[in-house]
Design an enzyme around this catalytic site. Sequence first.
Site, short mmCIF file in Angstrom:
data_model
loop_
_atom_site.label_atom_id
_atom_site.label_comp_id
_atom_site.label_asym_id
_atom_site.label_seq_id
_atom_site.Cartn_x
_atom_site.Cartn_y
_atom_site.Cartn_z
N ARG A 99 -12.25 2.87 -24.19
CA ARG A 99 -12.49 1.54 -23.64
C ARG A 99 -13.55 1.54 -22.54
O ARG A 99 -14.08 0.49 -22.21
CB ARG A 99 -11.19 0.97 -23.09
CG ARG A 99 -10.15 0.74 -24.17
CD ARG A 99 -8.87 0.16 -23.61
NE ARG A 99 -8.25 -0.69 -24.61
CZ ARG A 99 -7.49 -1.74 -24.34
NH1 ARG A 99 -7.28 -2.09 -23.10
NH2 ARG A 99 -6.97 -2.45 -25.30
N LYS A 129 13.51 -5.51 -18.52
CA LYS A 129 13.15 -4.35 -19.31
C LYS A 129 14.40 -3.47 -19.49
O LYS A 129 15.11 -3.17 -18.54
CB LYS A 129 12.05 -3.56 -18.62
CG LYS A 129 11.26 -2.66 -19.53
CD LYS A 129 9.98 -2.19 -18.88
CE LYS A 129 9.10 -1.44 -19.86
NZ LYS A 129 7.82 -1.02 -19.25
N GLU A 132 -9.41 0.14 -17.81
CA GLU A 132 -10.13 1.41 -17.84
C GLU A 132 -11.60 1.27 -17.45
O GLU A 132 -12.16 2.17 -16.82
CB GLU A 132 -10.03 2.02 -19.25
CG GLU A 132 -8.62 2.49 -19.62
CD GLU A 132 -7.74 1.39 -20.16
OE1 GLU A 132 -6.56 1.67 -20.46
OE2 GLU A 132 -8.20 0.23 -20.25
#
Length: 617
Positions: A390, A277, A362
């Site tokens: 969600r 990353k 979630e």
Amino acid sequence: MKVLPTVKTPADLRNIKRELLPTLCEEIRQEIIQTTSKNGGHLGSSLGAVEIITALHYVFDTPKDKLVFDTGHQSYAHKLLTGRQGKFHSIRTKGGLSGFPKRSESKYDDFGVGHASTALSAALGMAIARDQKKSDARVVALVADGALTGGMAYEAMQNAGLLGSDMLVILNDNQMFISKRVGALGKVLTKLLTKKYVQLAEEKATGFLKQFDEFGNNAAKLAKRARSILFPGTIFEEMGFRYFGPVNGNDIEAMIEVLESVKDVKGPVLLHVVTKKGKGYTPAEEKPTKFHGIGIFDADTGDTIGKTSCITFTKAFSDTMVKLAKTDKKINAITAAMPEGTGLDEFRHTYPERFFDVGIAEEHAATFAAGLAAEGLKPVVAVYSSFAQRCYDQIVHDIALQDLPVVFALDRAGLVGEDGPTHHGAYDLSFLRSTPNLIIAAPADENELQHMLKTGIDCAKPFVLRYPRGSGFGVTMDEKPQDLPIGKGVWLKKGNDLTIVAIGNRVHPALETAELLRKKGVDAGVINARFVKPLDTDILEQALKGSPRIVTIEDNSLCGGFGSAVAEYLTAQDKPFKLLRLGLPDEFVEHGKVALLHEQLGLTPKTMTEQILKWGK
């Protein structure tokens, strides 16, 4: 001569000499860094995925072959390679390119996305559609490892394994560790595994062993288990995928070689790729969390530019959580892969035994919190407003129906700016307001937020606290959080001509609006409603006694939002009234700076004043 300007489409890319591809990748990185430093955006993930995306467009025949991104924040290189170089400077600005794949923006954006764990489902749907249409197009899903913490990805994976349709899933593993398999040995093993004759030999050996009844079946299973020990793809193979990897995803030559080898393998295939990353930009490599999503910064140093001195709403939430948890040992904090974004990183540091990051899950976060609450603890679930969509079913059935005391702290409520329609928290008041037992509150400023958080934790009821992204209004912070009377608003100013009833971050602009109206000869009162549910009907009755003219202001969709709640109450009364509702329209609001969007949508003091004056004629 630069290579990137010669690539107008992926077809141009496929004509470039392979020895020039590393140079092209470096040029893509520099373009991403320079543009993101001016516009902000998702930098770290985009830098890490440059070679993967370049190799995909080099090997596959896009747009005939379908490329589906998961989350999509890593797609900047994709935009640069698919005819959008000339507009790339406009990314995430009003009227410019979206920061995510968007079907209406380009024929190369096969599926619009902004939330995680969706790529496998969408790609499988495309693969099945291709099969039914008898097309020979290939389907590829690019999935970051974080997206695999979401249950939807596994739902799609088990279905893909069952259906057996041809599709390639690339797992971009960008965690901050280096796998032992990445390197010379990893390359050799992966190269062997991607040879068709090795796959054929494995199939023949398994078929041969199965001829020997129980012994043969057990031997076949043992052989498969032994292979799984050497190659870490057990879970994927058990779900019906062929697993290959890991390979070095930041090596363009290796990526092209392995993609050429696996692109025609039949059935569902998972290619495990390891990347770094922030690759190629030292500040992002050293601080990947900071540069995951960042505002304007100095490209030379990585230092953030233009920080405000005002405390943010998120910081106010963070400080209050730590303060309250010091004396109340029952308080627990839960987030869905966003500890820094929601401000829970300080709580994690201070009370690690009471902090839970459940990943991009979630639904699980909500019901996990319900379980904690059922046993007498005080869970606070901190998620972004758009991510709370969600777990709507869990909020309704697992929390509200059982009247369990879970606090939902919905950060990024209202317009969030440059991330656009996938991230605007425009609907939480609308989709939550109809749920029984829920208390829904929205603070006017950062100081009121700390009091509302304490109120939510102390009230022993399902409680939703929604607040915006970014800086507060610079108000003085009280030393100690205090409980507020639930369902009660407050008068900020009395007026004889009309009353503005505002909620959340539109309260302070409502006061400015009243002042502008005063200069136009209109005496407007202002109410800070504080609570959407229960609605303060007493204060509305007081407003009606002064004037039948009511104006509601909110940073939520007008469909089913705060203004709708006021309208429902007023229409049920046998009294004359005239109502103007100001808020977000019934459309998906595009990306842009929040101030510009508020102006465009008529939610600044000046534009609200103009609308009220026009309405009042």
